[in-house]
Enzyme design. Structure first.
Site, mmCIF file in Angstrom:
data_model
loop_
_atom_site.group_PDB
_atom_site.id
_atom_site.type_symbol
_atom_site.label_atom_id
_atom_site.label_comp_id
_atom_site.label_asym_id
_atom_site.label_seq_id
_atom_site.Cartn_x
_atom_site.Cartn_y
_atom_site.Cartn_z
ATOM 1 N N GLU A 259 0.815 -1.221 0.000
ATOM 2 C CA GLU A 259 0.000 0.000 0.000
ATOM 3 C C GLU A 259 0.845 1.267 0.000
ATOM 4 O OE1 GLU A 259 -2.754 0.358 3.292
ATOM 5 O OE2 GLU A 259 -3.592 2.221 2.510
ATOM 6 N N LYS B 240 -2.540 -2.059 -3.100
ATOM 7 C CA LYS B 240 -3.580 -1.175 -2.541
ATOM 8 C C LYS B 240 -3.170 0.269 -2.789
ATOM 9 C CE LYS B 240 -6.037 -0.171 1.761
ATOM 10 N NZ LYS B 240 -6.737 -0.795 2.890
HETATM 11 P P1 13P Z 1 -9.258 4.234 4.172
HETATM 12 O O1 13P Z 1 -10.141 3.509 3.181
HETATM 13 O O2 13P Z 1 -10.034 4.853 5.296
HETATM 14 O O3 13P Z 1 -8.285 5.147 3.501
HETATM 15 O O4 13P Z 1 -8.411 3.126 4.903
HETATM 16 C C1 13P Z 1 -7.857 2.117 4.179
HETATM 17 C C2 13P Z 1 -6.616 1.686 4.818
HETATM 18 O O5 13P Z 1 -6.464 0.533 5.149
HETATM 19 C C3 13P Z 1 -5.546 2.667 5.009
HETATM 20 O O6 13P Z 1 -4.357 2.009 5.305
#
Ligand code: 13P
Length: 342
Positions: A176, A221
């Site tokens: 991510e 992500k």
């Molecule tokens: P949000 O969808 O609230 O951005 O959170 C996703 C997430 O896992 C952030 O690390």
């Protein structure tokens, strides 16, 4: 449960399903609870998560749940472990393993995500607790002189080292790299976001290659390509979808098992509409779905307000958002469907 990395990864991005990010640290969930006057205790956090994991949409719209260290060890009121609740719904339990974004030395205003020390041992312990995927979030700030190469490089290397350790442990890494929307400058428009997203994604995949990470056994992500919140130049949903699909096609190898977006501070409705429009573009080589935290939970949290008598209403609110996002994951969401909310 499937045990090959590729099988787990495919289960995480199964058609019409997405991931519930419920891995807020105790500090973050306490802030969310404070916002609506709920006292944050180990028990109230457990009650809230248990309420979500027992909701109907867990079976139909949720492929996996990202947990926080406290939650993966908790038991429901009746003594069932929360991990078993998630598995019983047919979803894969996952775990956040980074220890947060810390100031990056000599790069004022920028962060690097930490948590590699002892990670091999922690992954073993989480595997034994039932986790089959993990999450590590890197944050990239946009500013007049940001991001810098130092920030991009340090975060991409950490993501790759984390991903390799996960795969060694039989755990699918969610990789991510998040370009934040809340940069301090008006000049942070959608094209600036496109450029920063392109830079971090290209660098991340270079580092994943260097670290021998199998792309078939990971899920990306990313953020969507959106203007910063302070930008006077906002973008239409169609432009967000087109630019997001374009940057992903340019940067993400087709072998990646799937893409599951974060919501990143978008409104619930925008996060859903954008996902649906991206899927409508079609021709993408990976399944494209959601891994939302706020955009899946905000309505349910508000409806719940910490009261047992609100559990059914909160579950209805969660089920609705999860169903809307499930439709968006196949490009079938329509605005009219929102009105049929519980
Ligand atoms: P949000 O969808 O609230 O951005 O959170 C996703 C997430 O896992 C952030 O690390």
């Amino acid at each position: 449960m499937a045990e090959r990395l590729e099988d787990i990864a495919q289960q995480m991005v199964a058609k019409g399903k997405g991931i519930l990010a419920a891995d807020e640290s105790s500090g973050t969930i306490t802030k969310r609870f404070d916002g609506i006057g709920i006292v944050s205790t180990e028990e109230s956090r457990r009650d809230y998560r248990e309420m979500l994991f027992r909701a109907g949409a867990m079976k139909t719209a949720v492929s996996g749940v990202i947990l926080y260290d406290e939650t993966i060890r908790q038991k429901a009121k009746d003594g069932t472990s929360l991990v078993d609740l998630i598995k019983a719904a047919g979803a894969v339990p996952g775990i956040k393993v980074d220890s947060g974004a810390k100031d990056l030395a000599l790069s004022p205003g920028e962060k690097v995500t930490e948590g590699l020390d002892g990670l091999r041992e922690r992954l073993k312990a989480y595997y034994d607790l039932g986790a089959r995927f993990a999450k590590w979030r890197a944050v990239i700030d946009v500013g007049p002189t940001m991001p810098t190469w130092n920030c991009i490089n340090a975060n991409a290397q950490a993501l790759a080292r984390y991903a390799a350790l996960c795969q060694e442990a039989g755990i699918v890494p969610i990789v991510e790299p998040e370009v934040l929307m809340d940069g301090p400058i008006a000049a942070h428009d959608i094209d600036v976001c496109f450029g920063a997203t392109e830079w971090i994604l290209k660098t991340v995949f270079q580092e994943l290659f260097v670290a021998h990470v199998a792309l078939e056994g990971m899920v990306l992500k990313p953020n969507m390509v959106v203007p910063g919140k302070k930008s006077p130049k906002q973008a239409s949903p169609a432009e967000v979808a087109e630019k997001t699909a374009r940057v992903l096609k340019q940067c993400v190898p087709a072998a990646v098992a799937g893409i599951a977006f974060l919501s990143g501070g978008q409104s619930d409705a925008a996060a859903t509409e954008h996902l649906s429009l991206i899927n409508q573009i079609g021709g993408l080589p990976w399944p494209v779905t959601f891994s939302y935290g706020r955009a899946l939970q905000a309505a349910a949290l508000e409806a719940w307000a910490g009261k047992a008598e609100n559990v059914a209403a909160a579950q209805r609110a969660f089920d609705h958002r999860a169903r809307m996002n499930s439709l968006a994951a196949t490009g079938e969401w329509k605005a009219e469907l929102e009105k049929k909310a519980a």
